[in-house]
Design an enzyme around this catalytic site. Structure first.
Site, PDB file in Angstrom:
ATOM      1  N   GLU A 170      10.667   1.389   9.830  1.00  0.00           N
ATOM      2  CA  GLU A 170      11.696   2.405   9.582  1.00  0.00           C
ATOM      3  C   GLU A 170      10.993   3.746   9.698  1.00  0.00           C
ATOM      4  OE1 GLU A 170      13.285   1.381   5.748  1.00  0.00           O
ATOM      5  OE2 GLU A 170      14.152  -0.465   6.495  1.00  0.00           O
ATOM      6  N   GLU A 177      10.856  16.036  14.467  1.00  0.00           N
ATOM      7  CA  GLU A 177      11.102  16.015  13.022  1.00  0.00           C
ATOM      8  C   GLU A 177      10.138  16.970  12.305  1.00  0.00           C
ATOM      9  OE1 GLU A 177       9.763  12.534  10.861  1.00  0.00           O
ATOM     10  OE2 GLU A 177      11.649  12.479   9.756  1.00  0.00           O
ATOM     11  N   CYS A 233      14.201  11.337   5.458  1.00  0.00           N
ATOM     12  CA  CYS A 233      14.258  10.855   6.842  1.00  0.00           C
ATOM     13  C   CYS A 233      15.683  10.857   7.389  1.00  0.00           C
ATOM     14  CB  CYS A 233      13.683   9.450   6.921  1.00  0.00           C
ATOM     15  SG  CYS A 233      14.518   8.289   5.821  1.00  0.00           S
ATOM     16  N   LYS A 282       0.857  -1.192   0.000  1.00  0.00           N
ATOM     17  CA  LYS A 282       0.000   0.000   0.000  1.00  0.00           C
ATOM     18  C   LYS A 282       0.885   1.231   0.000  1.00  0.00           C
ATOM     19  CE  LYS A 282      -1.819   2.917   2.633  1.00  0.00           C
ATOM     20  NZ  LYS A 282      -1.704   4.083   1.740  1.00  0.00           N
TER      21      LYS A 282
HETATM   22  P1  NAD Z   1       2.830   8.372   7.523  1.00  0.00           P
HETATM   23  O1  NAD Z   1       3.155   7.602   8.732  1.00  0.00           O
HETATM   24  O2  NAD Z   1       1.817   9.445   7.600  1.00  0.00           O
HETATM   25  O3  NAD Z   1       2.316   7.411   6.358  1.00  0.00           O
HETATM   26  C1  NAD Z   1       3.105   6.332   5.902  1.00  0.00           C
HETATM   27  C2  NAD Z   1       2.197   5.280   5.301  1.00  0.00           C
HETATM   28  O4  NAD Z   1       1.354   4.757   6.327  1.00  0.00           O
HETATM   29  C3  NAD Z   1       1.265   5.796   4.212  1.00  0.00           C
HETATM   30  O5  NAD Z   1       1.153   4.824   3.192  1.00  0.00           O
HETATM   31  C4  NAD Z   1      -0.053   5.947   4.947  1.00  0.00           C
HETATM   32  O6  NAD Z   1      -1.163   5.828   4.086  1.00  0.00           O
HETATM   33  C5  NAD Z   1       0.004   4.768   5.900  1.00  0.00           C
HETATM   34  N1  NAD Z   1      -0.850   4.882   7.087  1.00  0.00           N
HETATM   35  C6  NAD Z   1      -1.242   6.001   7.739  1.00  0.00           C
HETATM   36  N2  NAD Z   1      -2.015   5.688   8.797  1.00  0.00           N
HETATM   37  C7  NAD Z   1      -2.105   4.333   8.823  1.00  0.00           C
HETATM   38  C8  NAD Z   1      -2.745   3.400   9.687  1.00  0.00           C
HETATM   39  N3  NAD Z   1      -3.452   3.790  10.744  1.00  0.00           N
HETATM   40  N4  NAD Z   1      -2.617   2.090   9.438  1.00  0.00           N
HETATM   41  C9  NAD Z   1      -1.879   1.657   8.375  1.00  0.00           C
HETATM   42  N5  NAD Z   1      -1.260   2.505   7.509  1.00  0.00           N
HETATM   43  C10 NAD Z   1      -1.367   3.822   7.735  1.00  0.00           C
HETATM   44  O7  NAD Z   1       4.222   8.926   6.984  1.00  0.00           O
HETATM   45  P2  NAD Z   1       4.467   9.878   5.753  1.00  0.00           P
HETATM   46  O8  NAD Z   1       4.019  11.248   6.120  1.00  0.00           O
HETATM   47  O9  NAD Z   1       3.939   9.241   4.515  1.00  0.00           O
HETATM   48  O10 NAD Z   1       6.057   9.839   5.637  1.00  0.00           O
HETATM   49  C11 NAD Z   1       6.902  10.691   6.343  1.00  0.00           C
HETATM   50  C12 NAD Z   1       7.529   9.969   7.497  1.00  0.00           C
HETATM   51  O11 NAD Z   1       8.191   8.797   7.037  1.00  0.00           O
HETATM   52  C13 NAD Z   1       8.594  10.795   8.176  1.00  0.00           C
HETATM   53  O12 NAD Z   1       8.506  10.627   9.563  1.00  0.00           O
HETATM   54  C14 NAD Z   1       9.885  10.189   7.642  1.00  0.00           C
HETATM   55  O13 NAD Z   1      11.017  10.410   8.447  1.00  0.00           O
HETATM   56  C15 NAD Z   1       9.514   8.757   7.560  1.00  0.00           C
HETATM   57  N6  NAD Z   1      10.408   8.026   6.668  1.00  0.00           N
HETATM   58  C16 NAD Z   1      11.288   7.121   7.217  1.00  0.00           C
HETATM   59  C17 NAD Z   1      12.174   6.439   6.394  1.00  0.00           C
HETATM   60  C18 NAD Z   1      13.162   5.448   6.963  1.00  0.00           C
HETATM   61  O14 NAD Z   1      13.750   4.717   6.181  1.00  0.00           O
HETATM   62  N7  NAD Z   1      13.347   5.385   8.268  1.00  0.00           N
HETATM   63  C19 NAD Z   1      12.158   6.670   5.020  1.00  0.00           C
HETATM   64  C20 NAD Z   1      11.265   7.602   4.508  1.00  0.00           C
HETATM   65  C21 NAD Z   1      10.380   8.264   5.340  1.00  0.00           C
END
Ligand code: NAD
Length: 488
Positions: free
Chosen positions: A258, A388, A291, A183
């Protein structure tokens, strides 16, 4: 829910706005809007999965699992290699779609980011096929460690590097023999949809690789709580990571996350200050939506003036603009909601008296652009130091010695990455060991070996992916133990 052949044209590329389930395109009755950050206009209406679509996808993955697992790593390898070749052949189409959908610089996408996806599939297929089961004798028995494919896996990815991160997670899952339901994030789902076309073209058996589109709180939540899953792999924010971890735990399903980062960027007085300042200014790349970025600049007090002078000169040379243009170095933020989130941090910083040294406002270049911002906080406890932002916002602090540098580096709840600039080997080792993070780079940034462990400490994540660590995660490890001399 119906089978469909819908296509939308995005940056001149025909893309499906629908799910990819059991080898077919499936449309939902409900849709959500996907906008392009380049101009904040709608690029596509995307099918929005609810429980029904998710159930169809997980069941497809469940049904396809036994045969996919039975192929073994060598039998799966040709599929993954074919997918890698197709990604390479479609490099520029994938780059154009991802650029329109999330605004990463087109030249970076074309030159390296999309290619990394192909490398992920090829490398993991090769690594899985070269696995040698470890065996040894002890206590009168012959012991052997075997990897068994775990089962259907859910893969949930964020919007900031949608294609690369989806391949980074699905490649080891598929190579290890899991089937997958991916997803992608709702703000940038289109390059992953194109990946579905390539999976079909590579003639993967139906159900091995499924993609559902949808809003996280609904489609994502339905996916991660599904009882037929055997693994959940997530990349995104710590807040969502916690929610997903709870759901996985309810089903006793292994879970890897992650999550976010707030990396220290530490510059010692013995470093090449020019190189450090250039790399520090590069932390604004992708509008800071990275990130792993080193967003807390920590500079030895004796190097403060020289560093800041060079840093400002480097930032002055940045060009905010259309991410399709060759000259552009900083792209827009992903979405109006995200822009508001970034602005919220700056407003609160301003209200609490933090010193906004540069930026701190929207840019007139376009609707979603924000000026590269530097803040000198009044205290290490400031929100903008501790949390962040995930935007073009860096903080600047000085330190007196190594102990203080390490203490500041480790003073947040995060622990994803760290960057250190020094010319001393001893110092590189001491600081490298002292900084609490999944990866510490010395005099460089973002160089990654796919076989090394990757993940975070604290709120930056649980578990490790990369190389054998990922293949182990997507496998059930078994010990086979045979009494010596009992078999021939
Ligand atoms: P997010 O947590 O809002 O969403 C990530 C994913 O989770 C999306 O596909 C979203 O639709 C899904 N999601 C949201 N709520 C959910 C739920 N209740 N149940 C299941 N899935 C759900 O994150 P974002 O805003 O898309 O991304 C930014 C974040 O990701 C930042 O914190 C960034 O640091 C982190 N990030 C980490 C890495 C890493 O490798 N550590 C890499 C890239 C981004």
């Amino acid at each position: 829910m119906t089978e469909t052949t819908n296509r939308v044209s995005v940056a001149g590329v025909e893309v499906s706005p629908d799910h990819f389930i059991n080898g077919e395109r499936v449309a939902s009755e409900r849709t959500f809007e996907d906008i392009s950050p380049i101009n904040a206009e709608v690029v596509a209406e995307i099918s929005h999965a609810g429980r029904e679509e998710v159930d169809l996808a997980v069941n497809a993955a469940h049904d396809a699992f036994p045969e996919w697992a039975a192929l073994g790593p060598a039998g799966r390898l040709p599929y993954l290699h074919r997918l890698a070749e197709l990604i390479e052949a479609n490099n520029d189409r994938l780059a154009a779609v991802e650029n329109a959908d999330m605004a990463m610089l087109l030249r970076s996408l074309k030159a390296r980011v999309i290619g990394r996806g192909a490398r992920n599939y090829r490398s993991y297929a090769d690594l899985a096929a070269s696995y040698e089961e470890r065996d040894w004798r002890s206590q009168g028995t012959w012991n052997r460690v075997q990897r068994m494919p775990a089962g259907p896996a859910a893969v949930i990815t964020p919007w900031n590097a949608p294609f690369m991160l989806s391949t980074w997670k699905t490649a080891p899952a598929l190579a290890a023999g899991c089937t997958v339901v991916l997803k992608p994030a709702e703000w940038s789902p289109l390059s992953c949809s194109l990946l579905g076309d390539l999976v079909a073209e590579a003639e993967f058996p139906p159900g091995v690789f499924n993609i559902v589109q949808g809003i996280g709180g609904e489609a994502g939540a339905a996916l991660v709580s599904h009882p037929l899953l055997r693994r959940v792999s997530f990349t995104g924010s710590p807040e969502t990571g916690r929610l997903i971890g709870v759901e996985a735990a309810k089903n006793l399903v292994p879970f890897t996350a992650e999550l976010g980062g707030k990396g220290p960027f530490i510059v010692f007085e013995d470093a090449d200050i020019g190189a450090a300042a250039k790399k520090a200014a590069g932390q604004y790349d992708d509008a800071g939506q990275v990130c792993l970025a080193g967003t807390r600049l920590l500079v030895h007090e004796s190097a403060r003036d020289e560093f800041l002078e060079r840093f400002h000169a480097e930032v002055d040379a940045h060009v905010l603009g259309d991410p399709r243009e060759e000259a552009t170095t900083i792209s827009p933020l992903i979405h109006p909601d995200h822009l508001e989130r970034v602005e919220g941090f700056i407003e609160r910083a301003r209200e609490s008296g933090e010193n906004i040294v540069r930026g701190g406002c929207r840019s007139e270049v376009g609707p979603l652009f924000y000026e590269p911002t530097l803040i000198e906080p009044t205290s290490n406890d400031a929100e903008v130091v501790q949390n962040e932002v995930f935007g073009p916002v860096l903080t600047f602090q000085t330190f007196a010695d190594e102990d203080e540098a390490i203490a500041l580096a480790n003073s947040t709840a995060y622990g994803l990455s760290g960057i250190v600039y020094t010319s001393s080997m001893g110092r590189a080792e001491r600081i490298g060991r002292g900084v609490r993070a999944g990866v510490v780079w010395v005099n460089t940034f973002l160089v990654r070996d796919l076989t090394s462990p990757f993940g975070g400490i604290g709120v930056s994540g649980i578990g490790r992916e990369g190389g054998d660590f990922a293949l182990d995660f997507y496998s059930d490890l078994k010990t086979l133990q045979i009494l010596d001399g009992s078999v021939r």
